[in-house]
Scaffold this motif. Structure first.
Motif, short mmCIF file in Angstrom:
data_model
loop_
_atom_site.label_atom_id
_atom_site.label_comp_id
_atom_site.label_asym_id
_atom_site.label_seq_id
_atom_site.Cartn_x
_atom_site.Cartn_y
_atom_site.Cartn_z
N VAL B 63 -0.83 -8.57 -42.73
CA VAL B 63 -1.69 -7.29 -43.53
C VAL B 63 -1.19 -7.31 -44.93
O VAL B 63 0.10 -6.93 -45.07
CB VAL B 63 -1.64 -5.96 -42.83
N LEU B 77 -6.80 -8.07 -44.83
CA LEU B 77 -6.73 -6.58 -45.37
C LEU B 77 -6.67 -5.82 -44.13
O LEU B 77 -6.03 -4.51 -44.27
CB LEU B 77 -8.40 -6.34 -45.52
N GLY B 78 -6.70 -6.23 -42.94
CA GLY B 78 -6.30 -5.53 -41.67
C GLY B 78 -5.72 -6.51 -40.51
O GLY B 78 -5.86 -7.71 -40.78
N PRO B 79 -5.24 -6.04 -39.30
CA PRO B 79 -4.69 -7.02 -38.48
C PRO B 79 -5.63 -7.97 -37.86
O PRO B 79 -5.16 -8.88 -37.27
CB PRO B 79 -4.15 -6.01 -37.04
N PRO B 135 -3.03 5.51 -56.08
CA PRO B 135 -1.83 6.18 -55.80
C PRO B 135 -0.51 5.42 -55.21
O PRO B 135 0.50 5.64 -54.92
CB PRO B 135 -2.35 7.33 -54.37
N LEU B 136 -1.11 4.05 -55.31
CA LEU B 136 0.08 3.06 -54.94
C LEU B 136 1.21 2.93 -55.94
O LEU B 136 0.95 3.08 -57.10
CB LEU B 136 -0.45 1.65 -54.51
N ARG B 145 -0.03 -9.88 -53.76
CA ARG B 145 -0.40 -8.86 -52.62
C ARG B 145 -1.85 -8.35 -52.69
O ARG B 145 -2.34 -8.27 -54.10
CB ARG B 145 0.71 -7.67 -52.45
N THR B 147 -4.67 -5.24 -50.93
CA THR B 147 -5.02 -4.04 -50.15
C THR B 147 -6.13 -3.49 -50.49
O THR B 147 -6.60 -3.27 -51.63
CB THR B 147 -3.98 -3.30 -50.02
N ARG B 148 -6.89 -2.84 -49.53
CA ARG B 148 -7.86 -1.74 -49.62
C ARG B 148 -7.11 -0.57 -50.06
O ARG B 148 -6.14 -0.13 -49.32
CB ARG B 148 -8.74 -1.63 -48.43
N THR B 149 -7.66 0.23 -50.87
CA THR B 149 -6.99 1.54 -51.44
C THR B 149 -8.04 2.40 -52.08
O THR B 149 -9.40 2.02 -52.04
CB THR B 149 -5.72 1.18 -52.24
N ILE B 150 -7.64 3.11 -52.93
CA ILE B 150 -8.52 4.28 -53.47
C ILE B 150 -8.20 4.19 -54.89
O ILE B 150 -7.13 4.09 -55.31
CB ILE B 150 -8.24 5.69 -52.98
N GLU B 155 -13.47 3.52 -53.28
CA GLU B 155 -12.75 2.70 -52.46
C GLU B 155 -12.74 1.19 -53.05
O GLU B 155 -13.78 0.85 -53.59
CB GLU B 155 -13.30 2.47 -50.93
#
Lengths: 100, 191
Positions: B63, B77-79, B135-136, B145, B147-150, B155
């Motif tokens: 992930v 993005l996810g498992p 916020p990452l 890398r 990722t899904r984030t805000i 989103e």
């Protein structure tokens, strides 16, 4: 900002990516039609609602999109342990170990 | 009548109506990414190698990691969830190959090409502009890398391509909002 350890992303992630999803380890009754109204009410609505260490489901909605379980102190807001959904509830010893 | 239908079916990009040059400078370069094919892939991790063969390149299994080759990207993005990006012209071939795979290996491949708009943001202020809403820890995020984030209230899917170059995938209806947010935070970072 509060950071939460996501057991699927295996990373500490910011709180705003998560959403709370109720109490954990509540199994749906295998045969709902055999239950009395009171038992069904209890399954649907009655929760332990303890102050202190509790078992909760959390949803990493703006991240990996997975539900997982967390042991959390809802008085101090501290996340003690997080683990993938489907795993057994951690023992008191494990929780103590994580706290120390 | 036919003229009217053609007008209705014209692809609409929500960034088209905006002045995209307002906040640009050598320290902050933002550009919309050309249309590309996007697929959401759900498959069990044991069958991932077969999916990689169908997609024509390696697909990462942890992930947050991402692989790329010749304008193609595979994002984990996810498992059990991947986002595949590819040039528009290769879309039909990918769909055909995955349809063949579906005969013996159950999976789901959904064409989500028009779900998001791609935005590339680069320059020395790119990270500051993003950090105003994300916020990452972008400084310490490794190159390659994803990722899904805000980002503020929207989103996004964030890909780190270089130390100061990021790609965002933004839900179309949020694109004007995200664009103006980055413009504003870029201007603030400059001031």
């Amino acid at each position: 900002m509060l950071l939460i350890d996501c057991p699927y992303c295996k990373e500490m992630r910011p709180e705003v990516e998560f959403s709370h999803a109720g109490e954990a380890h509540i199994d749906r009754p295998a045969d709902p039609s055999s239950l009395s109204d009171e038992e069904w009410e209890s399954f649907l609505f009655l929760r332990s609602n303890r102050a202190g260490i509790c078992f909760e489901r959390w949803y990493h909605i703006h991240g990996c999109g997975r539900y997982f379980n967390a042991v959390r102190n809802n008085v101090s807001e501290k996340f003690i342990l997080t683990y993938p959904a489907g795993q057994k509830r951690p023992s008191d010893a494990q929780i103590k170990g994580a706290l120390s | 009548m036919s003229e009217q239908i053609e007008t209705t079916l014209n692809p609409f990009n929500p960034l088209d109506d905006m002045n995209l040059d307002a906040a640009q400078g050598p320290d902050l370069i933002m550009r919309p990414i050309e249309n590309c094919a996007r697929f959401n892939l759900r498959i069990s991790i044991e069958q991932l190698k077969k999916a990689a063969a169908a997609f024509g390149m390696d697909i990462p299994d942890s992930v947050g990691s991402m692989s790329s080759r010749a304008e193609k990207y595979a994002l984990c993005l996810g498992p059990d969830e991947w986002l595949l990006l590819a040039p528009q012209k290769s879309a039909d071939e990918i769909i055909t190959r995955f349809a063949k795979l579906a005969k013996n290996n159950s999976h789901s491949l959904v064409d989500v090409s028009h779900r998001t708009i791609g935005i590339e943001i680069s320059g020395s202020l790119a990270q500051l502009a993003l950090s105003a809403g994300c916020p990452l820890d972008l400084e310490n995020m490794q190159i390659g890398r994803c990722t899904r984030t805000i980002l503020d209230k929207a989103e996004i899917i964030l890909m780190k391509l270089e130390q100061q170059r990021y790609r965002l995938e933004v839900i179309r209806s949020f694109a004007p909002y995200v664009w103006s947010f980055l413009e504003k935070s870029g201007q603030d970072a400059r001031a």
